[in-house]
Write an enzyme that holds these catalytic residues in place. Structure first.
Site, mmCIF file in Angstrom:
data_model
loop_
_atom_site.group_PDB
_atom_site.id
_atom_site.type_symbol
_atom_site.label_atom_id
_atom_site.label_comp_id
_atom_site.label_asym_id
_atom_site.label_seq_id
_atom_site.Cartn_x
_atom_site.Cartn_y
_atom_site.Cartn_z
ATOM 1 N N THR A 195 0.871 -1.178 0.000
ATOM 2 C CA THR A 195 0.000 0.000 0.000
ATOM 3 C C THR A 195 0.906 1.225 0.000
ATOM 4 O O THR A 195 2.083 1.125 0.368
ATOM 5 C CB THR A 195 -0.884 0.034 1.258
ATOM 6 O OG1 THR A 195 -0.020 0.083 2.393
ATOM 7 C CG2 THR A 195 -1.757 -1.205 1.356
ATOM 8 N N GLU A 340 -5.487 -3.652 -1.442
ATOM 9 C CA GLU A 340 -5.958 -4.820 -0.684
ATOM 10 C C GLU A 340 -6.992 -5.633 -1.458
ATOM 11 O O GLU A 340 -7.386 -6.715 -1.034
ATOM 12 C CB GLU A 340 -6.565 -4.359 0.646
ATOM 13 C CG GLU A 340 -5.520 -3.898 1.667
ATOM 14 C CD GLU A 340 -5.200 -2.425 1.584
ATOM 15 O OE1 GLU A 340 -5.426 -1.826 0.509
ATOM 16 O OE2 GLU A 340 -4.734 -1.866 2.586
ATOM 17 N N LYS A 451 -16.541 17.422 8.422
ATOM 18 C CA LYS A 451 -17.658 17.310 9.370
ATOM 19 C C LYS A 451 -18.054 18.699 9.838
ATOM 20 O O LYS A 451 -17.385 19.304 10.659
ATOM 21 C CB LYS A 451 -17.258 16.431 10.551
ATOM 22 C CG LYS A 451 -17.000 15.004 10.124
ATOM 23 C CD LYS A 451 -16.487 14.150 11.253
ATOM 24 C CE LYS A 451 -16.040 12.811 10.697
ATOM 25 N NZ LYS A 451 -14.703 12.417 11.122
ATOM 26 N N TRP A 456 -22.052 15.652 7.391
ATOM 27 C CA TRP A 456 -20.884 15.346 6.580
ATOM 28 C C TRP A 456 -21.001 16.008 5.210
ATOM 29 O O TRP A 456 -22.047 15.945 4.568
ATOM 30 C CB TRP A 456 -20.739 13.833 6.393
ATOM 31 C CG TRP A 456 -20.311 13.128 7.637
ATOM 32 C CD1 TRP A 456 -20.267 13.660 8.909
ATOM 33 C CD2 TRP A 456 -19.866 11.779 7.740
ATOM 34 N NE1 TRP A 456 -19.824 12.726 9.788
ATOM 35 C CE2 TRP A 456 -19.565 11.555 9.117
ATOM 36 C CE3 TRP A 456 -19.688 10.747 6.830
ATOM 37 C CZ2 TRP A 456 -19.098 10.334 9.581
ATOM 38 C CZ3 TRP A 456 -19.225 9.531 7.300
ATOM 39 C CH2 TRP A 456 -18.929 9.324 8.659
HETATM 40 P P1 ADP Z 1 -3.444 3.469 -1.131
HETATM 41 O O1 ADP Z 1 -4.677 3.036 -0.397
HETATM 42 O O2 ADP Z 1 -2.259 2.747 -0.700
HETATM 43 O O3 ADP Z 1 -3.338 4.950 -1.307
HETATM 44 P P2 ADP Z 1 -4.655 2.307 -3.326
HETATM 45 O O4 ADP Z 1 -4.280 2.381 -4.737
HETATM 46 O O5 ADP Z 1 -4.883 0.996 -2.729
HETATM 47 O O6 ADP Z 1 -3.543 3.006 -2.609
HETATM 48 O O7 ADP Z 1 -5.867 3.295 -3.052
HETATM 49 C C1 ADP Z 1 -7.140 2.864 -2.708
HETATM 50 C C2 ADP Z 1 -8.014 4.026 -2.402
HETATM 51 O O8 ADP Z 1 -8.086 4.935 -3.496
HETATM 52 C C3 ADP Z 1 -9.447 3.657 -2.137
HETATM 53 O O9 ADP Z 1 -9.623 3.194 -0.821
HETATM 54 C C4 ADP Z 1 -10.173 4.966 -2.402
HETATM 55 O O10 ADP Z 1 -10.100 5.847 -1.307
HETATM 56 C C5 ADP Z 1 -9.363 5.549 -3.532
HETATM 57 N N1 ADP Z 1 -10.006 5.278 -4.817
HETATM 58 C C6 ADP Z 1 -9.695 4.336 -5.715
HETATM 59 N N2 ADP Z 1 -10.512 4.417 -6.790
HETATM 60 C C7 ADP Z 1 -11.373 5.424 -6.557
HETATM 61 C C8 ADP Z 1 -12.472 6.011 -7.282
HETATM 62 N N3 ADP Z 1 -12.826 5.594 -8.482
HETATM 63 N N4 ADP Z 1 -13.134 7.026 -6.699
HETATM 64 C C9 ADP Z 1 -12.790 7.493 -5.475
HETATM 65 N N5 ADP Z 1 -11.765 6.998 -4.759
HETATM 66 C C10 ADP Z 1 -11.064 5.980 -5.288
#
Ligand code: ADP
Length: 554
Positions: A195, A340, A451, A456
């Site tokens: 991650t 994940e 918030k 929200w």
């Molecule tokens: P990291 O969590 O390590 O920054 P990831 O590539 O696993 O990297 O990122 C996942 C996160 O990215 C998701 O939990 C979400 O918050 C965000 N994300 C991914 N795709 C989208 C999307 N289409 N719209 C909004 N948020 C997104």
């Protein structure tokens, strides 16, 4: 008393073949053997070969890995762009029971060293342009036994501080390919992705052969990426970013032609490659498409073969979807996922019942992050700990479970999973709503929610509106401290070059587009918004930068 009749279970009479990653490439080599893989090389030129060639060279690579004394289960790290040698490492490593560990070269060097040591990489393979980086890292990598430069003899450096630096092409060419892909338990580890670690150390997600193959199968479905042998696929999303969203696995699965852009990810280079290689399908984060769209608009260019693209990783602004579809004829598939989840969770595709809806309503559905494919399930959990209704309005913490969702992390004993209703679920850290048709909408990352007086406000919604303004290049909405409301939205904006946009004009743009109380209290203009190594806006950094910001009237 249990009155269920007791019956002897009947064994199925079906073949069982382990779902190994190598089976994908073997399939492509046998059934799409002459289909091309085209790579823009770090060395500068274009390289072309076929799935048949790739499969043979991956076998030779597996032989070379064995000859290096790297044992099954040991990790092979890569610092590399999208290209055919990286593709061979995907198969040569995992296919020979070694574990591929793709590393994001955009992380800080200290973080890269930490990740390599945490994963206990034994071999480190890297592209030519990462030589200076690896020279700096090498003294801090006591566990790495072999450093392999992914190039040919002619491009090897005359001198380097890296001890016994090996040449990738020499290793591969020294072998004869007389080697068979082994069959083994499909639940063995195949690859590791970390991650991005925006808070604390990055965590290693360890995928299995089974999870990777099932993810590839599901991601190719018509309601997902709809990949086919008629496609030429150009993954812009890097092979070090959650395995390029699985495309290096799903493309051989369907026999699609592959085009790898190497390190050339600017709008001009990508557009040229889309056109010259007649690319039909692509995938990347929104920031990449910003570059491509700006280049095309500035130069009056079109896209003659690109039909659809997946956009995900962060929310795709609806304005970007409209531009790609209306001005350039490219269908956008909005997708959500995370490391994940290997990474695919949801994709936005209409059902038959939506076909006759007015375009505006169709757009509103397609702008959401979309529906799960078979293999993943999801719920939204409210403050009470109970699943919330799927009414498109109620929001909650998004949790998921499925065949390609992690159950834990490398070298960590604590489980991230939560027990809900007698089942284990993975908490995503995102806040979302789900409508009656299963379309999920991410409103925020839980830590980015604003918030205001107990209500929200979705930062993503505020950003999407700002991005629809013709003078805005990029925008982030963050929470700013307010003595009465606790938090109020502050909008951070990067103007397009040469545009004049005032605070008042920006705020006026919100009138009628959102409830009045949700309109940001203030706007600040900056030259640049900081991004993570995977192209997401670093809101934690922005909140830090504007911690002392005084909202008007406070
Ligand atoms: P990291 O969590 O390590 O920054 P990831 O590539 O696993 O990297 O990122 C996942 C996160 O990215 C998701 O939990 C979400 O918050 C965000 N994300 C991914 N795709 C989208 C999307 N289409 N719209 C909004 N948020 C997104």
């Amino acid at each position: 008393m249990n009155t269920t009749p007791v019956a002897l279970s009947l064994s199925a009479h079906m073949m069982t073949m382990p779902l190994t990653i190598s089976s994908l490439l073997v399939h492509a080599a046998r059934h799409s053997g002459d289909t091309e893989i085209v790579s823009k090389r770090v060395e500068g030129d274009l390289h072309r070969y076929t799935y048949r060639d790739a499969e043979l060279r991956s076998r030779k690579l597996a032989q070379a890995i064995e000859r290096l004394g790297c044992a099954p289960g040991e990790r092979i790290g890569t610092l590399a762009w999208n290209g055919y040698r990286h593709f061979e490492l995907y198969y040569g490593s995992s296919g020979s029971r070694r574990v591929l560990h793709t590393i994001n070269p955009r992380l800080f060097p200290e973080q890269i060293a930490w990740i390599i040591n945490d994963a206990q990489d034994r071999v480190l393979c890297f592209d030519l342009n990462f030589l200076p980086l690896v020279e700096k890292l090498a003294p801090h990598l006591p566990g790495v036994r072999h450093f392999v430069l992914m190039t040919d003899r002619a491009h090897m450096p005359a001198s380097t501080t890296i001890p016994a630096l090996l040449c990738y092409e020499e290793l591969v060419e020294a072998e004869n390919g007389d080697w068979a892909w082994p069959e083994f338990d499909e639940n063995e580890a195949a690859c590791i992705c970390y991650t991005s670690g925006t808070t604390g150390h990055p965590k290693g997600a360890v995928y299995s052969h089974r999870s990777t193959v099932l993810h590839a199968l599901a991601s190719a479905l018509p309601d997902a990426m709809a990949s086919s042998s008629a496609d030429t696929i150009l993954p812009v999303v890097p092979m070090f970013h959650v395995n390029a969203w699985g495309l290096p696995y799903s493309a051989p699965l369907v026999g699609a032609r592959l085009v790898f852009p190497g390190p050339h990810l600017d709008g001009k280079s990508l557009h040229a490659l889309f056109e010259s290689e007649r690319v039909t399908f692509s995938a990347g984060v929104p920031t990449i498409w910003l570059g491509v769209i700006n280049h095309m608009k500035q130069n009056g260019l079109r896209l003659s073969t690109l039909k659809r693209t997946v956009i995900g990783g962060s929310a795709c602004p609806p304005a970007m979807m409209r531009t790609l579809e209306d001005d350039f004829g490219v269908e956008v598939i909005h997708a959500w996922g995370m490391t994940e989840l290997s990474p695919l969770g949801t994709l936005s595709r209409l059902k038959a019942k939506h076909r006759d809806l007015p375009p505006e309503q169709q757009h509103r559905l397609l702008e959401k992050q979309g529906r799960v494919v078979y293999g993943i399930d999801m719920e939204i959990i409210g403050a009470s700990g109970e699943p919330q209704p799927w009414d498109g309005r109620s929001t909650g913490d998004l949790v998921v479970r499925g065949h390609w969702v992690v159950s834990g992390y490398l070298n960590r004993d604590d489980s991230p999973l939560q027990q809900i209703g007698g089942q284990a679920w993975f908490p995503t850290g995102d806040v979302a709503s789900i409508d009656a048709d299963g379309f999920m909408l991410i409103t925020d990352r839980s830590k980015d929610v604003i918030k205001s007086g107990g209500e929200w406000i979705s930062s993503i919604e505020l950003e999407n509106i700002a991005m629809a303004h013709p003078d805005v290049l990029e925008a982030a909405a963050i929470a700013c401290h307010h003595p009465k409301w606790d938090e109020r939205p502050l909008l951070v904006v990067v103007r397009k070059p040469g545009r004049e946009l005032s605070r008042e004009q920006m705020l006026d743009f919100y009138e009628g587009r959102i409830a009045k109380w949700q309109i940001p209290d203030d706007v600040v203009f900056v030259d640049e918004i900081p991004h993570t190594a995977t192209g997401k806006m670093l809101k934690a950094r922005l909140r830090e930068m504007f911690r002392e910001h005084r909202l008007p009237g406070v």
